[in-house]
Scaffold this motif. Structure first.
Motif, PDB file in Angstrom:
ATOM      1  N   VAL A   1       0.923  -1.400  -0.037  1.00  0.00           N
ATOM      2  CA  VAL A   1       0.036  -0.032  -0.034  1.00  0.00           C
ATOM      3  C   VAL A   1       0.866   1.340   0.121  1.00  0.00           C
ATOM      4  O   VAL A   1       0.477   2.335  -0.539  1.00  0.00           O
ATOM      5  CB  VAL A   1      -0.971   0.010   1.035  1.00  0.00           C
ATOM      6  CG1 VAL A   1      -1.441   1.375   1.395  1.00  0.00           C
ATOM      7  CG2 VAL A   1      -2.157  -0.856   0.801  1.00  0.00           C
ATOM      8  N   VAL A   2       1.975   1.016   0.966  1.00  0.00           N
ATOM      9  CA  VAL A   2       2.719   2.229   0.907  1.00  0.00           C
ATOM     10  C   VAL A   2       4.273   1.869   0.470  1.00  0.00           C
ATOM     11  O   VAL A   2       4.718   0.722   1.032  1.00  0.00           O
ATOM     12  CB  VAL A   2       2.912   2.948   2.191  1.00  0.00           C
ATOM     13  CG1 VAL A   2       4.069   3.899   2.368  1.00  0.00           C
ATOM     14  CG2 VAL A   2       1.532   3.589   2.709  1.00  0.00           C
TER      15      VAL A   2
ATOM     16  N   ILE B   1       7.225   8.658  -2.919  1.00  0.00           N
ATOM     17  CA  ILE B   1       6.200   8.003  -2.059  1.00  0.00           C
ATOM     18  C   ILE B   1       4.973   7.845  -2.808  1.00  0.00           C
ATOM     19  O   ILE B   1       4.335   8.395  -3.309  1.00  0.00           O
ATOM     20  CB  ILE B   1       5.741   9.293  -1.115  1.00  0.00           C
ATOM     21  CG1 ILE B   1       6.971  10.025  -0.170  1.00  0.00           C
ATOM     22  CG2 ILE B   1       4.476   8.673  -0.118  1.00  0.00           C
ATOM     23  CD1 ILE B   1       6.304  11.134   0.710  1.00  0.00           C
ATOM     24  N   ARG B   2       4.769   6.398  -2.691  1.00  0.00           N
ATOM     25  CA  ARG B   2       3.795   5.697  -3.335  1.00  0.00           C
ATOM     26  C   ARG B   2       2.664   5.276  -2.327  1.00  0.00           C
ATOM     27  O   ARG B   2       2.907   4.568  -1.489  1.00  0.00           O
ATOM     28  CB  ARG B   2       4.162   4.555  -4.308  1.00  0.00           C
ATOM     29  CG  ARG B   2       5.044   5.025  -5.577  1.00  0.00           C
ATOM     30  CD  ARG B   2       5.414   3.877  -6.506  1.00  0.00           C
ATOM     31  NE  ARG B   2       4.453   3.206  -7.164  1.00  0.00           N
ATOM     32  CZ  ARG B   2       3.903   3.800  -8.364  1.00  0.00           C
ATOM     33  NH1 ARG B   2       4.415   4.675  -8.804  1.00  0.00           N
ATOM     34  NH2 ARG B   2       2.647   3.302  -8.864  1.00  0.00           N
ATOM     35  N   VAL B   3       1.500   5.655  -2.501  1.00  0.00           N
ATOM     36  CA  VAL B   3       0.426   5.409  -1.785  1.00  0.00           C
ATOM     37  C   VAL B   3      -0.557   4.739  -2.646  1.00  0.00           C
ATOM     38  O   VAL B   3      -1.150   5.502  -3.525  1.00  0.00           O
ATOM     39  CB  VAL B   3      -0.163   6.354  -0.873  1.00  0.00           C
ATOM     40  CG1 VAL B   3      -1.167   5.826   0.237  1.00  0.00           C
ATOM     41  CG2 VAL B   3       1.000   6.846  -0.045  1.00  0.00           C
ATOM     42  N   GLY B   4      -1.098   3.623  -2.472  1.00  0.00           N
ATOM     43  CA  GLY B   4      -2.054   3.004  -3.310  1.00  0.00           C
ATOM     44  C   GLY B   4      -1.820   3.102  -4.790  1.00  0.00           C
ATOM     45  O   GLY B   4      -2.548   3.309  -5.780  1.00  0.00           O
ATOM     46  N   GLY B   5      -0.573   2.905  -5.197  1.00  0.00           N
ATOM     47  CA  GLY B   5      -0.395   2.699  -6.464  1.00  0.00           C
ATOM     48  C   GLY B   5       0.155   4.143  -7.011  1.00  0.00           C
ATOM     49  O   GLY B   5       0.250   4.376  -8.158  1.00  0.00           O
ATOM     50  N   VAL B   6      -0.420   5.058  -6.376  1.00  0.00           N
ATOM     51  CA  VAL B   6       0.109   6.538  -6.841  1.00  0.00           C
ATOM     52  C   VAL B   6       1.253   7.256  -6.229  1.00  0.00           C
ATOM     53  O   VAL B   6       1.457   7.327  -4.928  1.00  0.00           O
ATOM     54  CB  VAL B   6      -1.459   7.459  -6.634  1.00  0.00           C
ATOM     55  CG1 VAL B   6      -1.048   8.899  -7.197  1.00  0.00           C
ATOM     56  CG2 VAL B   6      -2.664   6.770  -7.087  1.00  0.00           C
ATOM     57  N   ASP B   7       1.757   8.013  -7.248  1.00  0.00           N
ATOM     58  CA  ASP B   7       3.073   8.781  -6.584  1.00  0.00           C
ATOM     59  C   ASP B   7       2.714  10.163  -6.191  1.00  0.00           C
ATOM     60  O   ASP B   7       2.170  11.013  -7.055  1.00  0.00           O
ATOM     61  CB  ASP B   7       4.043   8.747  -7.678  1.00  0.00           C
ATOM     62  CG  ASP B   7       5.240   9.611  -7.654  1.00  0.00           C
ATOM     63  OD1 ASP B   7       5.432  10.076  -6.449  1.00  0.00           O
ATOM     64  OD2 ASP B   7       6.352   9.154  -8.175  1.00  0.00           O
ATOM     65  N   ILE B   8       2.468  10.040  -4.915  1.00  0.00           N
ATOM     66  CA  ILE B   8       1.699  11.384  -4.558  1.00  0.00           C
ATOM     67  C   ILE B   8       2.601  12.866  -4.560  1.00  0.00           C
ATOM     68  O   ILE B   8       1.988  13.698  -4.740  1.00  0.00           O
ATOM     69  CB  ILE B   8       1.297  11.350  -2.902  1.00  0.00           C
ATOM     70  CG1 ILE B   8       2.316  11.250  -2.040  1.00  0.00           C
ATOM     71  CG2 ILE B   8       0.173  10.034  -2.618  1.00  0.00           C
ATOM     72  CD1 ILE B   8       2.139  11.386  -0.454  1.00  0.00           C
TER      73      ILE B   8
END
Ligand SMILES: Nc1ncnc2c1ncn2[C@@H]1O[C@H](COP(=O)(O)OP(=O)(O)O)[C@@H](O)[C@H]1O
Ligand SMILES: [Mg+2]
Length: 232
Positions: A4-5, A65-72
């Motif tokens: 997830v992270v 920082i990837r969270v749920g597959g997204v590079d925030i």
């Protein structure tokens, strides 16, 4: 367990009066869906800074920082706001409850974009305030509540989002031992039922038994603590 992270090579410094403090110095962290991770470390080691990065409140100089597959770190302002609003439950030390709103209204405000249906919004708000044992305080304003009760409103507001990740900074610091254990059980049930991933900053040894892992921030990176999980 799905990831997830994923944090890679995070660097963050602060400059005040010409003096640079290097807080995070190449920090890596991978967390699976539904993990509960405790983050320890002395005062000033960067625990809050790390939570701020994960929550999209502050930016690092370097890293991913990837969270749920997204590079925030690549999100535009609107998408980052939506990420913070919809995907992250914040339980910070200053609860940021709006003083002119009741406990009920504070929780509703936190989730109204996620739950557009009015009846459902009421149901979910009352359910989570009930889960933190505040069913009889829903119409009270923050200044009419004790520190522990305010903390529980903030917990209800964060959990009612049913977010992908929860970031908590000493979430039970104002609760007595019995309430603390009940709140941790509540978080465990969300972890089990919804696969919520928790990052909990705390020094409280009593929380350890709820954790899957404990990490310590030391010299700007995270170190695994032996026997860091509660074995649950
Ligand atoms: N906005 C800021 N401006 C300047 N220095 C900061 C800022 N935020 C944090 N720091 C500094 O960064 C270091 C880590 O702070 P913090 O993440 O709050 O530590 P912790 O939560 O582990 O106590 C401290 O030395 C602190 O003074
Ligand atoms: Mg802190």
């Amino acid at each position: 367990m799905s990831k997830v992270v994923s944090i890679k090579g995070l660097h963050k410094s602060f400059e005040t009066g010409g003096e640079v403090t290097r807080v995070l110095t190449g920090l890596d962290l991978v967390a699976g869906k539904g993990e509960m991770i405790m983050i320890m470390g002395p005062s000033g080691s960067g625990k809050t800074t790390l939570l701020n990065m994960l929550g999209g409140i502050d930016r690092p100089e370097k890293g991913r920082i990837r969270v749920g597959g997204v590079d925030i770190l690549k999100l535009d302002k609107a998408s980052l706001n939506a990420y913070r609003r919809d995907s992250v439950g914040f339980i910070f030390q200053f609860y940021n409850l709006l003083p002119t709103l009741s406990a009920r209204e504070n929780v509703e405000l936190g989730i109204e974009m996620l739950v557009p249906d009015r009846a459902e919004l009421t149901e979910r708000t009352e359910r989570y305030l009930g889960l933190v044992d505040l069913a009889d305080k829903m119409e009270n304003f923050p200044q009419e509540l004790s520190a522990g009760q305010q903390q529980r409103v903030a917990i209800a507001r964060a959990l009612a989002k049913e977010p992908m990740i929860v970031l908590a900074d000493e979430p039970t610091g104002n609760l007595d031992e019995e309430r603390e254990q009940a709140i941790m059980e509540l978080m465990k049930s969300l972890q089990d039922e919804l696969g919520t991933t928790f990052f909990i900053v705390s020094h409280n040894q009593r929380l350890k038994k709820f954790m899957d892992r404990t990490l310590e921030l030391r010299g700007g990176t995270l170190v695994d603590m032996p026997n860091g999980g509660g074995g649950r």
